[in-house]
Design an enzyme around this catalytic site. Structure first.
Site, PDB file in Angstrom:
ATOM      1  N   HIS A 122      -3.983 -17.875   6.256  1.00 24.24           N
ATOM      2  CA  HIS A 122      -5.098 -18.150   5.025  1.00 24.24           C
ATOM      3  C   HIS A 122      -5.052 -19.568   4.825  1.00 24.24           C
ATOM      4  O   HIS A 122      -4.252 -20.331   5.285  1.00 24.24           O
ATOM      5  CB  HIS A 122      -4.065 -17.424   3.901  1.00 24.24           C
ATOM      6  CG  HIS A 122      -4.712 -17.518   2.608  1.00 24.24           C
ATOM      7  ND1 HIS A 122      -4.730 -18.610   1.598  1.00 24.24           N
ATOM      8  CD2 HIS A 122      -5.550 -16.542   1.759  1.00 24.24           C
ATOM      9  CE1 HIS A 122      -5.358 -18.178   0.259  1.00 24.24           C
ATOM     10  NE2 HIS A 122      -5.834 -16.770   0.552  1.00 24.24           N
ATOM     11  N   ASP A 199       4.749 -16.687   4.912  1.00 20.38           N
ATOM     12  CA  ASP A 199       3.806 -16.429   3.856  1.00 20.38           C
ATOM     13  C   ASP A 199       3.728 -14.935   3.806  1.00 20.38           C
ATOM     14  O   ASP A 199       3.205 -14.142   4.519  1.00 20.38           O
ATOM     15  CB  ASP A 199       2.482 -16.903   4.443  1.00 20.38           C
ATOM     16  CG  ASP A 199       1.290 -16.429   3.266  1.00 20.38           C
ATOM     17  OD1 ASP A 199       1.567 -15.584   2.316  1.00 20.38           O
ATOM     18  OD2 ASP A 199       0.072 -17.182   3.407  1.00 20.38           O
ATOM     19  N   GLN A 202       0.607 -10.806   1.354  1.00 24.72           N
ATOM     20  CA  GLN A 202       0.120  -9.616   1.367  1.00 24.72           C
ATOM     21  C   GLN A 202       1.325  -8.514   1.866  1.00 24.72           C
ATOM     22  O   GLN A 202       1.334  -7.462   1.456  1.00 24.72           O
ATOM     23  CB  GLN A 202      -0.856  -9.462   2.626  1.00 24.72           C
ATOM     24  CG  GLN A 202      -2.075 -10.161   2.393  1.00 24.72           C
ATOM     25  CD  GLN A 202      -2.663  -9.877   1.312  1.00 24.72           C
ATOM     26  OE1 GLN A 202      -2.871  -8.386   1.143  1.00 24.72           O
ATOM     27  NE2 GLN A 202      -3.530 -10.445   0.567  1.00 24.72           N
ATOM     28  N   LYS A 225      -0.141 -10.589  -6.936  1.00 31.95           N
ATOM     29  CA  LYS A 225      -0.782  -9.673  -5.902  1.00 31.95           C
ATOM     30  C   LYS A 225       0.420  -8.460  -5.820  1.00 31.95           C
ATOM     31  O   LYS A 225       0.014  -7.360  -5.504  1.00 31.95           O
ATOM     32  CB  LYS A 225      -0.541 -10.238  -4.542  1.00 31.95           C
ATOM     33  CG  LYS A 225      -1.981 -10.970  -4.528  1.00 31.95           C
ATOM     34  CD  LYS A 225      -2.038 -11.825  -3.201  1.00 31.95           C
ATOM     35  CE  LYS A 225      -3.233 -12.664  -3.051  1.00 31.95           C
ATOM     36  NZ  LYS A 225      -3.298 -13.190  -1.908  1.00 31.95           N
ATOM     37  N   CYS A 363     -10.993 -16.918   2.100  1.00 30.20           N
ATOM     38  CA  CYS A 363      -9.945 -17.982   2.339  1.00 30.20           C
ATOM     39  C   CYS A 363      -9.118 -18.134   3.648  1.00 30.20           C
ATOM     40  O   CYS A 363      -7.973 -18.720   3.489  1.00 30.20           O
ATOM     41  CB  CYS A 363      -8.729 -18.015   1.111  1.00 30.20           C
ATOM     42  SG  CYS A 363      -9.484 -17.782  -0.546  1.00 30.20           S
TER      43      CYS A 363
HETATM   44  C1  LIG Z   1      -3.496 -14.453  -1.729  1.00 30.78           C
HETATM   45  C2  LIG Z   1      -2.981 -15.142  -0.273  1.00 30.78           C
HETATM   46  C3  LIG Z   1      -2.397 -16.670  -0.563  1.00 30.78           C
HETATM   47  C4  LIG Z   1      -2.512 -17.507  -1.461  1.00 30.78           C
HETATM   48  O1  LIG Z   1      -2.199 -16.862  -2.692  1.00 30.78           O
HETATM   49  P1  LIG Z   1      -2.354 -17.660  -4.196  1.00 30.78           P
HETATM   50  O2  LIG Z   1      -1.861 -16.540  -5.032  1.00 30.78           O
HETATM   51  O3  LIG Z   1      -4.010 -17.641  -4.192  1.00 30.78           O
HETATM   52  O4  LIG Z   1      -1.644 -18.974  -4.163  1.00 30.78           O
HETATM   53  C5  LIG Z   1      -1.894 -16.963   0.991  1.00 30.78           C
HETATM   54  N1  LIG Z   1      -1.542 -16.114   1.635  1.00 30.78           N
HETATM   55  C6  LIG Z   1      -2.075 -14.810   1.923  1.00 30.78           C
HETATM   56  C7  LIG Z   1      -2.052 -14.222   3.028  1.00 30.78           C
HETATM   57  C8  LIG Z   1      -2.820 -14.420   0.758  1.00 30.78           C
HETATM   58  O5  LIG Z   1      -3.164 -13.031   0.977  1.00 30.78           O
END
Ligand SMILES: *Cc1c(COP(=O)(O)O)cnc(C)c1O
Length: 405
Positions: A122, A199, A202, A225, A363
């Site tokens: 992302h 990260d 998800q 999320k 993104c």
């Molecule tokens: C949504 C997402 C982000 C960024 O999250 P934010 O809440 O916009 O800071 C980063 N990495 C992944 C894989 C995402 O799905």
């Protein structure tokens, strides 16, 4: 027994109708809807125990401080961190990653060093690293993803070296749906002396996280999320690493003593929480995580994996539909191309049918391009998604097919 129809009753937004018809929310990967228990926590805090945490020494302020720190403890337990001081509250995962790239990166990256990320990241786990590399003179290195959307482990091994200072990888792709072998990556990276940031944006929506077992050095995710409110995210970092890092921003509550000449800084995690924190949101976040735990993360995953199989089966009815990301380890995220119809046009027809999907580059432009596209349609699932939602998607796609024939 996981009764999704009972569970949906906890989500007031999902009971709404648009144009007198129910709707299918298939964009949980972008942000999840909120259960009543989270909404109640926000209202209750604002109506009964609101004050600024960590500031006053009166009843309300004490209560707020206690709830804020309890929320930190809930997050600690959710990801099985060793101690609550390893949990830093941020605005979102983006800010968490920027904090690490900026602070740890400035401190530890030099000319000749390398930062290694995957092709599937992302923008939030790409741009901060790209920029800190440009600033420090470190080399920004990318390892490949295969045609099915899996990590190319041979390429990873090839790109990793003693020059690699940090590996930054997603545990689950928001485009491909792939569940990546992060534990293995961490093990291999550590052998080379590299740190690893995960990260988990998800991944955290569906799966149990255990930072001690994974042994990652940093991990980031966002509350919005994981069925919590917007405006708050988490940075996990191993205590000894966080403690070795200077502050990110300066201001209230992150200091020890301040004079006009100099300032000494608070210990972790306060050192990284400058200014009034999103206290109410932290309390809401904790309720979202508890809600997921009450349902059981294994049950959530099992429910969603059923939907993944169901979706693959029903997609077979649509000739010319191509799923982008077909790993054997795939969660409920389906990017697809349908007969080359522009995703924006597709979304236009689907929207009329009350089927809400995301379109665009998600993104993550580089991975969408890597898979051969500039824009894709995406349907993504959460713990409240039903087979009926997917049926609505299939029906709407059949309408779109006629519309654009
Ligand atoms: C949504 C997402 C982000 C960024 O999250 P934010 O809440 O916009 O800071 C980063 N990495 C992944 C894989 C995402 O799905």
């Amino acid at each position: 027994m996981y009764d999704v129809y009972e569970i949906r009753k906890d989500f007031p937004l999902l009971a709404q109708k648009f144009n007198h018809k129910p709707f299918a929310y298939l964009d949980t990967s972008a942000s999840a809807q909120k259960p009543q228990i989270v909404l109640d926590a926000l209202v209750k805090t604002y109506t009964q125990n609101y004050a600024n945490p960590h500031r006053g020494a009166y009843y309300l302020a004490d209560m707020m401080t206690e709830e804020y720190e309890k929320a930190r403890e809930t997050v600690r337990q959710f990801i099985n961190a060793k101690s609550a001081e390893e949990i830093v509250f941020t605005r979102n995962a983006t800010e968490s990653i920027n904090l690490v790239a900026s602070v740890w990166g400035t401190q530890n990256l030099h000319t000749g060093d390398e930062v290694l990320i995957s092709q599937a990241e992302h923008h939030a786990n790409l741009v901060p690293w790209q920029q800190i590399c440009q600033k420090t003179g470190a080399k920004f290195v990318i390892f490949k993803v295969t045609d099915t959307g899996d990590f190319d482990m041979a390429d990873f091994a090839d790109k990793l070296s003693s020059r690699t200072k940090i590996v930054a990888i997603s545990a689950m792709s928001n485009v491909l749906g792939t569940l990546f072998p992060v534990n293995e990556i961490i093990r291999i990276a550590h052998k080379q002396g590299a740190k690893v940031l995960v990260d988990a944006c998800q991944f955290a929506v569906h799966h149990q996280i255990d930072v001690q077992n994974a042994d990652c050095d940093f991990l980031a995710f966002s509350a919005h999320k994981t069925y919590g409110p917007t405006g708050i995210g988490v940075l996990y970092g191993k205590a000894e690493i966080l403690r070795s890092m200077p502050p990110y921003q300066y201001g209230g509550d992150m200091v020890d003593t301040v004079t006009f000449e100099q300032t000494t800084f608070a210990d972790i995690p306060a050192r990284f929480e400058a200014g009034t924190p999103a206290g109410v949101q932290a309390i809401g976040m904790a309720q979202g995580l508890k809600y997921m735990q009450k349902l059981g993360l294994d049950n959530i995953v099992a429910h969603e994996q059923n939907l993944v199989e169901y979706t693959f089966a029903r997609f077979k009815e649509l000739q010319g539909l191509k799923v982008i990301g077909t790993s054997a380890h795939k969660g409920g995220v389906f990017c697809f191309d349908f007969k080359g119809i522009h995703p924006q046009d597709l979304s236009f027809v689907l929207n009329k049918e009350n089927v809400f999907i995301r379109t665009g580059h998600h993104c993550a432009q580089p991975i969408v391009n890597r898979m051969g596209y500039t824009s894709l349609a995406r349907a993504s699932f959460g713990l409240y998604t039903t087979k009926e939602d997917i049926d609505m998607l299939i029906d709407a796609l059949k309408k779109a097919e006629k519309f654009f024939a």
